[in-house]
Design a protein around this motif. Structure first.
Motif, PDB file in Angstrom:
ATOM      1  N   UNK A 291      41.679  47.173  32.482  1.00 29.07           N
ATOM      2  CA  UNK A 291      42.814  46.878  31.589  1.00 29.07           C
ATOM      3  C   UNK A 291      43.926  47.889  31.817  1.00 29.07           C
ATOM      4  N   UNK A 292      44.429  47.906  33.026  1.00 28.94           N
ATOM      5  CA  UNK A 292      45.547  48.801  33.344  1.00 28.94           C
ATOM      6  C   UNK A 292      46.714  47.947  33.832  1.00 28.94           C
ATOM      7  N   UNK A 293      47.935  48.336  33.449  1.00 35.77           N
ATOM      8  CA  UNK A 293      49.095  47.485  33.724  1.00 35.77           C
ATOM      9  C   UNK A 293      49.240  47.082  35.188  1.00 35.77           C
ATOM     10  N   UNK A 294      48.903  47.998  36.118  1.00 35.08           N
ATOM     11  CA  UNK A 294      49.112  47.681  37.541  1.00 35.08           C
ATOM     12  C   UNK A 294      48.196  46.562  38.027  1.00 35.08           C
ATOM     13  N   UNK A 295      47.139  46.288  37.271  1.00 35.69           N
ATOM     14  CA  UNK A 295      46.190  45.263  37.729  1.00 35.69           C
ATOM     15  C   UNK A 295      46.430  43.898  37.101  1.00 35.69           C
ATOM     16  N   UNK A 296      47.299  43.850  36.073  1.00 38.29           N
ATOM     17  CA  UNK A 296      47.478  42.605  35.314  1.00 38.29           C
ATOM     18  C   UNK A 296      47.801  41.412  36.215  1.00 38.29           C
ATOM     19  N   UNK A 297      48.785  41.580  37.122  1.00 35.35           N
ATOM     20  CA  UNK A 297      49.184  40.467  37.982  1.00 35.35           C
ATOM     21  C   UNK A 297      48.053  40.043  38.912  1.00 35.35           C
ATOM     22  N   UNK A 298      47.275  41.013  39.348  1.00 38.17           N
ATOM     23  CA  UNK A 298      46.211  40.715  40.315  1.00 38.17           C
ATOM     24  C   UNK A 298      45.033  39.995  39.675  1.00 38.17           C
ATOM     25  N   UNK A 299      44.873  40.161  38.369  1.00 38.95           N
ATOM     26  CA  UNK A 299      43.736  39.515  37.694  1.00 38.95           C
ATOM     27  C   UNK A 299      43.733  38.008  37.890  1.00 38.95           C
ATOM     28  N   UNK A 300      44.933  37.427  37.918  1.00 33.70           N
ATOM     29  CA  UNK A 300      45.017  35.964  38.109  1.00 33.70           C
ATOM     30  C   UNK A 300      44.438  35.573  39.476  1.00 33.70           C
ATOM     31  N   UNK A 301      44.690  36.410  40.457  1.00 36.48           N
ATOM     32  CA  UNK A 301      44.151  36.134  41.805  1.00 36.48           C
ATOM     33  C   UNK A 301      42.625  36.286  41.786  1.00 36.48           C
ATOM     34  N   UNK A 302      42.146  37.326  41.107  1.00 35.95           N
ATOM     35  CA  UNK A 302      40.688  37.533  41.040  1.00 35.95           C
ATOM     36  C   UNK A 302      40.010  36.312  40.403  1.00 35.95           C
ATOM     37  N   UNK A 303      40.606  35.853  39.302  1.00 36.38           N
ATOM     38  CA  UNK A 303      39.996  34.715  38.598  1.00 36.38           C
ATOM     39  C   UNK A 303      40.031  33.477  39.483  1.00 36.38           C
ATOM     40  N   UNK A 304      41.153  33.300  40.156  1.00 40.01           N
ATOM     41  CA  UNK A 304      41.295  32.143  41.037  1.00 40.01           C
ATOM     42  C   UNK A 304      40.269  32.177  42.165  1.00 40.01           C
ATOM     43  N   UNK A 305      39.916  33.367  42.623  1.00 41.50           N
ATOM     44  CA  UNK A 305      38.956  33.498  43.728  1.00 41.50           C
ATOM     45  C   UNK A 305      37.505  33.544  43.238  1.00 41.50           C
ATOM     46  N   UNK A 306      37.308  33.376  41.959  1.00 39.72           N
ATOM     47  CA  UNK A 306      35.954  33.399  41.408  1.00 39.72           C
ATOM     48  C   UNK A 306      35.540  31.964  41.064  1.00 39.72           C
ATOM     49  N   UNK A 307      34.499  31.428  41.697  1.00 38.67           N
ATOM     50  CA  UNK A 307      34.107  30.047  41.412  1.00 38.67           C
ATOM     51  C   UNK A 307      33.956  29.740  39.924  1.00 38.67           C
ATOM     52  N   UNK A 308      33.467  30.669  39.127  1.00 39.26           N
ATOM     53  CA  UNK A 308      33.313  30.399  37.685  1.00 39.26           C
ATOM     54  C   UNK A 308      34.628  30.514  36.907  1.00 39.26           C
ATOM     55  N   UNK A 309      35.687  30.923  37.585  1.00 38.54           N
ATOM     56  CA  UNK A 309      37.041  30.964  37.008  1.00 38.54           C
ATOM     57  C   UNK A 309      37.159  31.826  35.756  1.00 38.54           C
ATOM     58  N   UNK A 310      36.519  32.957  35.799  1.00 35.89           N
ATOM     59  CA  UNK A 310      36.691  33.912  34.704  1.00 35.89           C
ATOM     60  C   UNK A 310      36.257  35.302  35.165  1.00 35.89           C
ATOM     61  N   UNK A 311      36.676  36.308  34.395  1.00 38.09           N
ATOM     62  CA  UNK A 311      36.137  37.652  34.599  1.00 38.09           C
ATOM     63  C   UNK A 311      34.788  37.722  33.898  1.00 38.09           C
ATOM     64  N   UNK A 312      33.969  38.684  34.287  1.00 35.04           N
ATOM     65  CA  UNK A 312      32.702  38.868  33.589  1.00 35.04           C
ATOM     66  C   UNK A 312      32.945  39.463  32.213  1.00 35.04           C
ATOM     67  N   UNK A 313      32.111  39.072  31.250  1.00 36.29           N
ATOM     68  CA  UNK A 313      32.196  39.672  29.911  1.00 36.29           C
ATOM     69  C   UNK A 313      31.499  41.030  29.949  1.00 36.29           C
ATOM     70  N   UNK A 314      31.846  41.839  28.983  1.00 35.92           N
ATOM     71  CA  UNK A 314      31.334  43.213  28.982  1.00 35.92           C
ATOM     72  C   UNK A 314      29.800  43.250  28.785  1.00 35.92           C
ATOM     73  N   UNK A 315      29.237  42.153  28.281  1.00 39.64           N
ATOM     74  CA  UNK A 315      27.781  42.121  28.101  1.00 39.64           C
ATOM     75  C   UNK A 315      27.078  41.260  29.160  1.00 39.64           C
ATOM     76  N   UNK A 316      27.785  40.876  30.197  1.00 42.04           N
ATOM     77  CA  UNK A 316      27.192  39.972  31.191  1.00 42.04           C
ATOM     78  C   UNK A 316      26.144  40.628  32.098  1.00 42.04           C
TER      79      UNK A 316
END
Ligand SMILES: NC(=O)c1ccc[n+]([C@@H]2O[C@H](COP(=O)([O-])OP(=O)(O)OC[C@H]3O[C@@H](n4cnc5c(N)ncnc54)[C@H](O)[C@@H]3O)[C@@H](O)[C@H]2O)c1
Length: 350
Positions: free
Chosen positions: A295-320
């Motif tokens: 959760x740092x400002x420099x990564x905000x834009x890149x998160x969309x790319x990460x999610x797009x490149x993840x077949x499940x289309x989400x970030x992992x939850x903190x308890x995953x």
């Protein structure tokens, strides 16, 4: 049904090809052509159920399309301790996934993945947890919360994983206090992203390696010594990263990636050396997780790319990671050591 059809079609096709050709060169195909409509238009699947030996049959309707879930589920941050009377009713298989009376050290558990895994350990019967973290305020809060939620004996040690000398004494204090040590989760770590290799600051490079790899080793060494001395073995779980197996995109982060690859290889090396003492060593390699680390400002834009490149289309939850950590800590995984378990929503598949 699908498998039967596949085989039937395959042998028919094999027989057809055999006619008029030399029998010695007869071919059999086990994989159908994807255009064969009989194989992709099943709308129901017969199901046979057996209950106390009696058979009933049913039909399962098959839907061919469905919405893809992109939602991240709400995180329940409250841990609930395992009651003794509930434990007594568990089947042998379920009981293997519990850790009654065990004692664990979790580094980096002041927050994030480490804290959540500590909560999970408390939920499956661990009686004592030592949190080790470099941040006093976070560590105190985490230890207080965990003990208030579960009633178990939680200690917080403000210690830097890079300090091997202090670590040795801290682990000894854990053993003196609880009388045993069974589990280590090595979760303390830092990340540097968007750092070009050609201009990477030398001191920053050294610092990250010192925390992520040397720190992981120093904690594992101190805990390994205690486990060897006790003669009771134990389970060590290193938190690596998928970055130890793939190069992240688009951010440049050579040092982090190298540090986590080293954690994976350290895991295998320790597993091989310490199997003779009954100590199992495995690593968990998370994909992109929704924690403060990211959760740092420099990564905000890149998160969309990460999610797009993840077949499940989400970030992992903190308890995953919780259930995998419990599995690796428990007798459920007693024949598993030196393994690196990737848990990334499928990111490394593409
Ligand atoms: N969040 C992700 O996307 C992700 C992905 C893959 C791997 N990981 C790894 O998982 C682990 C936990 O990550 P997180 O997302 O919960 O991070 P986080 O920053 O939320 O928590 C890390 C904790 O480690 C502690 N710590 C940092 N340096 C330390 C040191 N020198 N000594 C002792 N404690 C120290 C911090 O104070 C913090 O409480 C890290 O090793 C990280 O590399 C995270």
């Amino acid at each position: 049904m699908l498998a039967r059809n596949t085989l039937r079609l395959a042998s028919r096709s094999g027989a057809r090809r055999a006619i008029g050709a030399t029998p010695l060169s007869r071919s059999f195909f086990s994989s159908p052509k994807s255009t064969d409509p009989a194989l992709i238009q099943e709308h129901s699947v017969p199901v046979s159920s057996y209950n106390q030996g009696l058979r009933t049959s049913d039909e399962l309707k098959v839907e061919h399309t469905g919405p893809v879930t992109t939602a991240v589920h709400d995180i329940e941050t409250r841990a609930v301790p395992l009651k003794k009377d509930v434990h007594a009713t568990l089947t042998p298989t379920l009981a293997k996934f519990t850790l009654p009376g065990k004692v664990a050290i979790v580094t980096g558990a002041g927050r994030g993945l480490g804290f959540n895994m500590a909560q999970a350990l408390a939920e499956v019967g661990v009686r004592g947890i030592a949190i080790m973290d470099v941040q006093q305020e976070l560590g105190d809060k985490a230890a207080h919360e965990l003990s208030a939620q579960t009633g178990i004996d939680v200690r917080f040690y403000r210690v830097d994983v890079r300090d091997g000398h202090a670590m040795g004494q801290t682990v000894q204090d854990v053993v003196d206090h609880y009388g045993q040590l069974d589990i280590l989760i090595n979760a303390a770590g830092i990340a540097d992203s968007n750092m070009k290799a050609e201009t990477y600051d030398h001191e920053k490079f050294r610092r990250l390696l010192d925390i992520n790899i040397t720190g992981s080793f120093l904690v594992a060494q101190a805990c390994g010594q205690a486990m060897i001395k006790s003669g009771r073995g134990g389970s060590i779980i290193n938190i690596a990263s998928m970055s130890g197996s793939v190069v992240n995109y688009p951010q440049e982060q050579s040092c982090y990636n190298a540090s986590k690859a080293a954690v994976i290889q350290l895991t295998k090396s320790l597993a091989a050396e310490w199997a003779r003492y009954g100590i199992r060593v495995n690593s968990i390699s998370p994909g992109y997780m929704d924690t403060a680390l990211n959760r740092v400002p420099t990564l905000e834009g890149q998160k969309r790319i990460w999610i797009d490149h993840t077949p499940q289309k989400r970030l992992g939850c903190v308890d995953d990671l919780n259930n995998l950590a419990v599995y690796l800590a428990s007798d459920g995984s007693s024949f598993m050591t030196g393994n690196n378990c990737i848990i990334d929503g499928g990111y490394t598949l593409w």
